[in-house]
Write a protein that holds these residues in place. Structure first.
Motif, PDB file in Angstrom:
ATOM      1  N   ASP A  49       0.569  -1.090  -0.200  1.00 37.96           N
ATOM      2  CA  ASP A  49      -0.079  -0.068  -0.265  1.00 37.96           C
ATOM      3  C   ASP A  49       0.763   1.667  -0.249  1.00 37.96           C
ATOM      4  O   ASP A  49       0.407   1.912  -0.531  1.00 37.96           O
ATOM      5  N   LEU A  50       2.216   0.658   0.233  1.00 33.10           N
ATOM      6  CA  LEU A  50       3.261   2.343   0.753  1.00 33.10           C
ATOM      7  C   LEU A  50       4.558   1.618   0.460  1.00 33.10           C
ATOM      8  O   LEU A  50       4.862   0.669   0.756  1.00 33.10           O
ATOM      9  N   VAL A  51       4.906   2.726  -0.076  1.00 30.92           N
ATOM     10  CA  VAL A  51       6.480   2.375  -0.144  1.00 30.92           C
ATOM     11  C   VAL A  51       7.603   2.916   0.434  1.00 30.92           C
ATOM     12  O   VAL A  51       7.390   4.156  -0.181  1.00 30.92           O
ATOM     13  N   THR A  65      14.657   4.167  -8.461  1.00 31.35           N
ATOM     14  CA  THR A  65      13.746   2.906  -8.655  1.00 31.35           C
ATOM     15  C   THR A  65      12.374   3.717  -8.278  1.00 31.35           C
ATOM     16  O   THR A  65      11.027   2.746  -8.805  1.00 31.35           O
ATOM     17  N   LEU A  66      11.884   4.973  -8.209  1.00 29.46           N
ATOM     18  CA  LEU A  66      10.628   5.232  -8.482  1.00 29.46           C
ATOM     19  C   LEU A  66       9.984   5.106  -9.468  1.00 29.46           C
ATOM     20  O   LEU A  66       9.350   5.183  -9.716  1.00 29.46           O
ATOM     21  N   PRO A  77       2.237   2.496  -6.037  1.00 22.10           N
ATOM     22  CA  PRO A  77       2.081   2.473  -5.102  1.00 22.10           C
ATOM     23  C   PRO A  77       2.238   3.473  -4.587  1.00 22.10           C
ATOM     24  O   PRO A  77       3.571   3.820  -5.235  1.00 22.10           O
ATOM     25  N   PRO A  78       2.005   4.414  -3.776  1.00 19.97           N
ATOM     26  CA  PRO A  78       2.822   5.832  -3.274  1.00 19.97           C
ATOM     27  C   PRO A  78       3.880   5.399  -2.308  1.00 19.97           C
ATOM     28  O   PRO A  78       4.272   4.662  -1.980  1.00 19.97           O
ATOM     29  N   GLY A  98       7.916  12.819  -7.906  1.00 20.73           N
ATOM     30  CA  GLY A  98       6.147  12.751  -8.273  1.00 20.73           C
ATOM     31  C   GLY A  98       6.605  11.606  -6.160  1.00 20.73           C
ATOM     32  O   GLY A  98       4.865  10.396  -6.376  1.00 20.73           O
ATOM     33  N   ALA A  99       6.864  12.558  -5.429  1.00 19.75           N
ATOM     34  CA  ALA A  99       7.100  11.052  -3.505  1.00 19.75           C
ATOM     35  C   ALA A  99       5.602  11.682  -2.757  1.00 19.75           C
ATOM     36  O   ALA A  99       5.155  12.850  -2.910  1.00 19.75           O
TER      37      ALA A  99
END
Length: 122
Positions: A49-51, A65-66, A77-78, A98-99
Protein backbone atom coordinates in the motif's frame (compact mmCIF):
# COMPACT_ATOMS: atom_id res chain seq x y z
CA UNK A 1 -7.69 -3.72 8.31
CA UNK A 2 -4.00 -4.02 7.65
CA UNK A 3 -1.64 -2.15 5.35
CA UNK A 4 1.34 -3.58 3.52
CA UNK A 5 4.55 -1.58 3.67
CA UNK A 6 7.66 -2.20 1.58
CA UNK A 7 10.75 -0.70 3.24
CA UNK A 8 13.72 -0.34 0.85
CA UNK A 9 17.19 0.43 2.24
CA UNK A 10 20.66 -0.93 1.55
CA UNK A 11 21.61 -0.75 5.26
CA UNK A 12 20.65 -4.01 7.07
CA UNK A 13 20.59 -2.36 10.52
CA UNK A 14 18.18 0.34 9.35
CA UNK A 15 15.93 -2.24 7.69
CA UNK A 16 15.75 -4.16 10.95
CA UNK A 17 15.05 -1.06 13.08
CA UNK A 18 12.43 0.18 10.61
CA UNK A 19 10.65 -3.17 10.47
CA UNK A 20 10.52 -3.45 14.27
CA UNK A 21 9.39 0.18 14.55
CA UNK A 22 6.66 -0.14 11.96
CA UNK A 23 5.39 -3.43 13.36
CA UNK A 24 4.73 -1.73 16.70
CA UNK A 25 1.49 -0.85 14.90
CA UNK A 26 -0.44 -4.14 14.61
CA UNK A 27 -2.11 -2.92 11.40
CA UNK A 28 1.18 -2.52 9.52
CA UNK A 29 2.64 -5.57 7.78
CA UNK A 30 6.21 -4.99 6.62
CA UNK A 31 8.48 -6.54 4.04
CA UNK A 32 12.01 -5.24 3.45
CA UNK A 33 14.16 -5.04 0.34
CA UNK A 34 17.91 -4.40 0.25
CA UNK A 35 17.95 -2.66 -3.15
CA UNK A 36 15.83 -0.88 -5.71
CA UNK A 37 16.01 -3.88 -8.03
CA UNK A 38 14.86 -6.20 -5.24
CA UNK A 39 11.97 -3.83 -4.48
CA UNK A 40 10.85 -3.74 -8.13
CA UNK A 41 10.89 -7.54 -8.15
CA UNK A 42 8.78 -7.72 -4.95
CA UNK A 43 6.07 -5.29 -6.09
CA UNK A 44 3.84 -7.60 -8.18
CA UNK A 45 3.53 -10.31 -5.52
CA UNK A 46 3.63 -8.17 -2.37
CA UNK A 47 1.38 -5.35 -3.68
CA UNK A 48 2.29 -2.86 -0.93
CA UNK A 49 0.00 0.00 0.00
CA UNK A 50 3.06 2.21 0.51
CA UNK A 51 6.78 2.05 -0.31
CA UNK A 52 9.31 3.64 2.07
CA UNK A 53 12.38 4.27 -0.06
CA UNK A 54 15.93 5.25 0.83
CA UNK A 55 17.37 7.90 -1.50
CA UNK A 56 21.05 6.98 -1.52
CA UNK A 57 21.63 3.36 -2.52
CA UNK A 58 24.25 1.77 -4.78
CA UNK A 59 23.40 0.70 -8.34
CA UNK A 60 19.79 1.97 -8.44
CA UNK A 61 19.19 4.95 -6.15
CA UNK A 62 15.82 6.00 -4.74
CA UNK A 63 14.83 8.38 -7.57
CA UNK A 64 15.69 5.74 -10.21
CA UNK A 65 13.69 3.16 -8.24
CA UNK A 66 10.72 5.55 -8.04
CA UNK A 67 10.89 6.02 -11.81
CA UNK A 68 10.74 2.23 -12.29
CA UNK A 69 7.87 1.92 -9.77
CA UNK A 70 5.89 4.51 -11.76
CA UNK A 71 6.23 2.23 -14.81
CA UNK A 72 4.28 -0.49 -12.95
CA UNK A 73 0.66 -1.17 -13.92
CA UNK A 74 -1.48 1.59 -12.43
CA UNK A 75 1.61 3.67 -11.65
CA UNK A 76 2.51 1.64 -8.57
CA UNK A 77 1.88 2.44 -4.90
CA UNK A 78 2.62 5.79 -3.24
CA UNK A 79 6.29 6.26 -2.34
CA UNK A 80 7.67 8.12 0.67
CA UNK A 81 11.39 8.79 0.66
CA UNK A 82 13.41 8.23 3.83
CA UNK A 83 16.61 10.24 3.67
CA UNK A 84 19.29 12.04 5.63
CA UNK A 85 18.87 14.82 3.05
CA UNK A 86 15.43 15.99 4.11
CA UNK A 87 16.04 19.75 4.02
CA UNK A 88 13.46 21.95 2.30
CA UNK A 89 15.25 22.05 -1.08
CA UNK A 90 15.94 18.30 -1.06
CA UNK A 91 12.39 17.48 0.01
CA UNK A 92 10.94 19.75 -2.69
CA UNK A 93 13.12 18.04 -5.32
CA UNK A 94 11.96 14.58 -4.18
CA UNK A 95 8.33 15.65 -4.10
CA UNK A 96 8.70 17.03 -7.64
CA UNK A 97 9.72 13.51 -8.73
CA UNK A 98 6.32 12.26 -7.59
CA UNK A 99 6.93 11.21 -3.99
CA UNK A 100 4.01 11.27 -1.58
CA UNK A 101 6.30 12.58 1.16
CA UNK A 102 9.70 12.67 2.78
CA UNK A 103 10.73 11.38 6.22
CA UNK A 104 14.09 12.47 7.60
CA UNK A 105 16.85 10.17 8.80
CA UNK A 106 17.61 9.38 11.45
CA UNK A 107 13.94 8.66 12.06
CA UNK A 108 12.45 8.32 15.53
CA UNK A 109 11.68 4.58 15.90
CA UNK A 110 8.78 5.34 18.22
CA UNK A 111 7.22 7.79 15.74
CA UNK A 112 7.84 6.04 12.42
CA UNK A 113 4.59 4.06 12.40
CA UNK A 114 2.64 7.21 13.31
CA UNK A 115 4.28 9.13 10.44
CA UNK A 116 3.58 6.31 7.98
CA UNK A 117 -0.06 6.03 9.01
CA UNK A 118 -0.53 9.71 8.15
CA UNK A 119 0.44 8.92 4.56
CA UNK A 120 -1.73 5.81 4.47
CA UNK A 121 -4.79 7.59 5.86
CA UNK A 122 -4.57 10.69 3.65
Amino acid sequence: MSWRILYVDDEPDLREVAQISLELDPELVVRCSASGAEAIEALPDWRPDLVLLDVMMPEMDGPATLERIRQSPGGGPPVVFITARAGDNDAARLMALGAAGVIGKPFDPLQLAVQVRRYLES
